[in-house]
Every structure is written in C-alpha cells, then in structure tokens.
Scaffold this active site. Sequence first.
Site, PDB file in Angstrom:
ATOM      1  NE  ARG A 101     -64.741  -5.143 -38.521  1.00  0.00           N
ATOM      2  CZ  ARG A 101     -64.014  -4.607 -39.506  1.00  0.00           C
ATOM      3  NH1 ARG A 101     -63.061  -3.734 -39.237  1.00  0.00           N
ATOM      4  NH2 ARG A 101     -64.241  -4.953 -40.763  1.00  0.00           N
ATOM      5  CG  HIS A 143     -64.267  -9.436 -43.450  1.00  0.00           C
ATOM      6  ND1 HIS A 143     -65.450  -8.789 -43.120  1.00  0.00           N
ATOM      7  CD2 HIS A 143     -63.389  -8.447 -43.798  1.00  0.00           C
ATOM      8  CE1 HIS A 143     -65.288  -7.483 -43.267  1.00  0.00           C
ATOM      9  NE2 HIS A 143     -64.053  -7.252 -43.673  1.00  0.00           N
ATOM     10  CD  GLN A 191     -63.628  -6.485 -48.248  1.00  0.00           C
ATOM     11  OE1 GLN A 191     -63.715  -5.643 -47.381  1.00  0.00           O
ATOM     12  NE2 GLN A 191     -63.587  -6.153 -49.534  1.00  0.00           N
ATOM     13  CG  ASP A 214     -56.458  -9.643 -45.196  1.00  0.00           C
ATOM     14  OD1 ASP A 214     -56.287  -8.421 -45.033  1.00  0.00           O
ATOM     15  OD2 ASP A 214     -57.197 -10.322 -44.448  1.00  0.00           O
ATOM     16  CB  CYS A 272     -60.373  -6.976 -47.663  1.00  0.00           C
ATOM     17  SG  CYS A 272     -59.184  -7.363 -46.368  1.00  0.00           S
ATOM     18  NE  ARG A 286     -67.614  -4.679 -46.794  1.00  0.00           N
ATOM     19  CZ  ARG A 286     -66.925  -4.570 -45.645  1.00  0.00           C
ATOM     20  NH1 ARG A 286     -65.608  -4.445 -45.689  1.00  0.00           N
ATOM     21  NH2 ARG A 286     -67.522  -4.645 -44.470  1.00  0.00           N
TER      22      ARG A 286
HETATM   23  N1  NVA Z   1     -57.888 -10.012 -41.942  1.00  0.00           N
HETATM   24  C1  NVA Z   1     -58.002  -8.628 -41.580  1.00  0.00           C
HETATM   25  C2  NVA Z   1     -59.080  -7.963 -42.369  1.00  0.00           C
HETATM   26  C3  NVA Z   1     -59.260  -6.511 -42.086  1.00  0.00           C
HETATM   27  C4  NVA Z   1     -60.408  -5.907 -42.845  1.00  0.00           C
HETATM   28  C5  NVA Z   1     -58.274  -8.515 -40.079  1.00  0.00           C
HETATM   29  O1  NVA Z   1     -59.039  -9.341 -39.554  1.00  0.00           O
HETATM   30  O2  NVA Z   1     -57.728  -7.609 -39.442  1.00  0.00           O
HETATM   31  N1   CP Z   2     -62.049  -4.197 -45.364  1.00  0.00           N
HETATM   32  C1   CP Z   2     -62.552  -3.811 -44.187  1.00  0.00           C
HETATM   33  O1   CP Z   2     -63.379  -4.488 -43.554  1.00  0.00           O
HETATM   34  O2   CP Z   2     -62.097  -2.589 -43.771  1.00  0.00           O
HETATM   35  P1   CP Z   2     -62.308  -1.910 -42.354  1.00  0.00           P
HETATM   36  O3   CP Z   2     -61.491  -2.693 -41.345  1.00  0.00           O
HETATM   37  O4   CP Z   2     -61.807  -0.509 -42.522  1.00  0.00           O
HETATM   38  O5   CP Z   2     -63.755  -1.959 -41.981  1.00  0.00           O
END
Ligand code: NVA
Ligand code: CP
Length: 307
Positions: free
Chosen positions: A106, A133, A136, A221, A261, A289
């Site tokens: 990540r 992502h 997800q 989101d 998500c 997930r």
């Molecule tokens: N779009 C959000 C998703 C979090 C799971 C982010 O990138 O923070």
């Molecule tokens: N939806 C998702 O990826 O959640 P986290 O940021 O908690 O991993």
Amino acid sequence: MAQAVKHFLQFNDLAADELQYLFLRTTLIKEKFKRYAPHHVLSDRTLVMIFEKASTRTRLSFEAGMHQLGGAAIYLNTRDSQLGRGEPVEDAGEVISRMCDLVMIRTFEQSIIERFASRSRVPVINGLTNEFHPCQVLADIFTWVEKRGSIKGATVAWIGDGNNMANSWAQAAEVLDFNLHISTPPGYSLDASIAGVKATSFKHFDDPMQAAKDADLVCTDVWTSMGFETEDDVRKQVFADWRVDPEMMAVARHDAMFMHCLPAHRGEEVSAEVIDGPQSVVWDEAENRLHIQKALMEYLLLGRVEV
Ligand code: NVA
Ligand code: CP
C-alpha cells in the site's frame, strides 16, 4: 525461459475468465472458513505486507488470510524499515522478494509499486495506491456476484471523487462488461488515461441524481483520500452535493444495493440512513476482502486449482 511472475497491480491484470474462476474459488474458500475446515494450501509460504499509508481492513484481511492459508504474514511500514530512509524501491524489490513468496504493498504513486514489481521475483499485489484499489473492487464485485449473480449488463453508479476506487471500477466495467455511471464535481472527474481505460468504458454525469437514476448498485467513497488531507476543507465544500442520501437511493432501482469500501464518514459522502439502512451491504463487502484475497493469493502462487 522462466515464466513471468504474475502480479496484481491493477484490476485489469486479471482477465474475465480468471475473475470467474476466482469468484468460484472464493465461494468455496468462504464456505470452508464458515465451517472451520482447514484450507492450508500455502503452508510454509510467507507474505510480506508493506504499508506506507494507514489501514484496518487491508492489513487484517491479508494477515488473517495468509494465516488461514497455513502461511505467515510479516508487516513492514515506512516508519520502522529502511523504506522510509531512502533505500531505492528497486533494491527493496530485489531483497524482499528473495526472502518471501508474495508481497502486498500500500503506497502512494502507482509508479512505486510498478518499480518494485519490476524487480520482484515473487507476485506483488496492490493493496491501494493513489491511482488504484483493485483488491477492494474484487471484493465488491464478489459481493455482487454472491447476491445477484453475474454483473454483466448491470448499472453501477459511482458518486463522488474520481479516485483510486473509481479508476478500478472503470477497469472492472471494461473487463466484466457492465455499465458504469460516474458523477464527480468539476475538477475531480475520472481521467480515462490515468485509469487506463477507453473513454467509452464509463458515462459521466454532471448531476449525481442522474448518475444514480435506475442504478442497480450505488457506490461512494470518502471525499478526501489518504495523501490528500491538505485539500480536506476545500473538498468538503465542493463535494457537498455528492452525498448518497435516501433521496438519491430513491431514484436508483427499488432493489439497488449500496456499497462503500470504508472507512466512511456519515453525514459527508453518505448519510447514516443509507449506510446503516437495508440496502447497504458494506459489512459483507468488508468481510469479502478476506475471502477473495485468499483466493487471489492462492491463484497467484498455485495457479488454477480444481474447484
Ligand atoms: N479512496 C480511499 C480509500 C480508502 C480505503 C483512500 O485512498 O484513502
Ligand atoms: N477499504 C480499505 O481498504 O480499508 P483500509 O484502509 O482499512 O485497509
């Protein structure tokens, strides 16, 4: 010649037939999990998880998932490893991939995970970047498949930011042949060139109510993704009309589902009545997930296994 390593860096790294296989396999893996039947297909294998941003679901689902597959998971973050002290990402890819069987990352720019993968001897999975992502969206579509069957031909509405989730949904629409209606405020629209899709793979609507109209699935989101926190005050104003509320769900199909998500901000991108209401499937979506990523890890390491 050695076979190329299979990575999952973007949703469209998997073709439609591979996705169909994964959905079937996930159903079996989930069913075994529910009855406490062991599924130790990756015993003695190690997953390294590298986090440059916060996480609850992604860390937990990969770590618990690898444990349930009989393997081990190691957590690294930028703060406590050399990754945060300027070690080239290519060097990290060389070294880390010599000591483990699978890597999940990540991070910020997609180019970082691509550089890592270019030097990795083992499969690399995108656990979220600024641009994508994909894990997800895999879980989201599996949730749809579980409840409704094939997503082909369905209409999915994306309300809010043209962000990493939106880009992955656009790739999914192209691979799985469903309709994607996107509504974003001016200046935050989905960029087909960043998403890596044809401009025809989704339909843009200036008005979020028009995007939601007759949709089978309504998704949103956060207004401010990780890494964009300095824009939060501006975004709260710009996105104010892009909240999924009961009025918006009322223009979707009567049996439309709602997905997010998570983490969610009630009163911002979604109202409490919607996310905590009967059309919301967010808890199944989060749980899935775990199951889909177990199937994904198994697939990347072992290929197709007889279902
Ligand atoms: N779009 C959000 C998703 C979090 C799971 C982010 O990138 O923070
Ligand atoms: N939806 C998702 O990826 O959640 P986290 O940021 O908690 O991993």
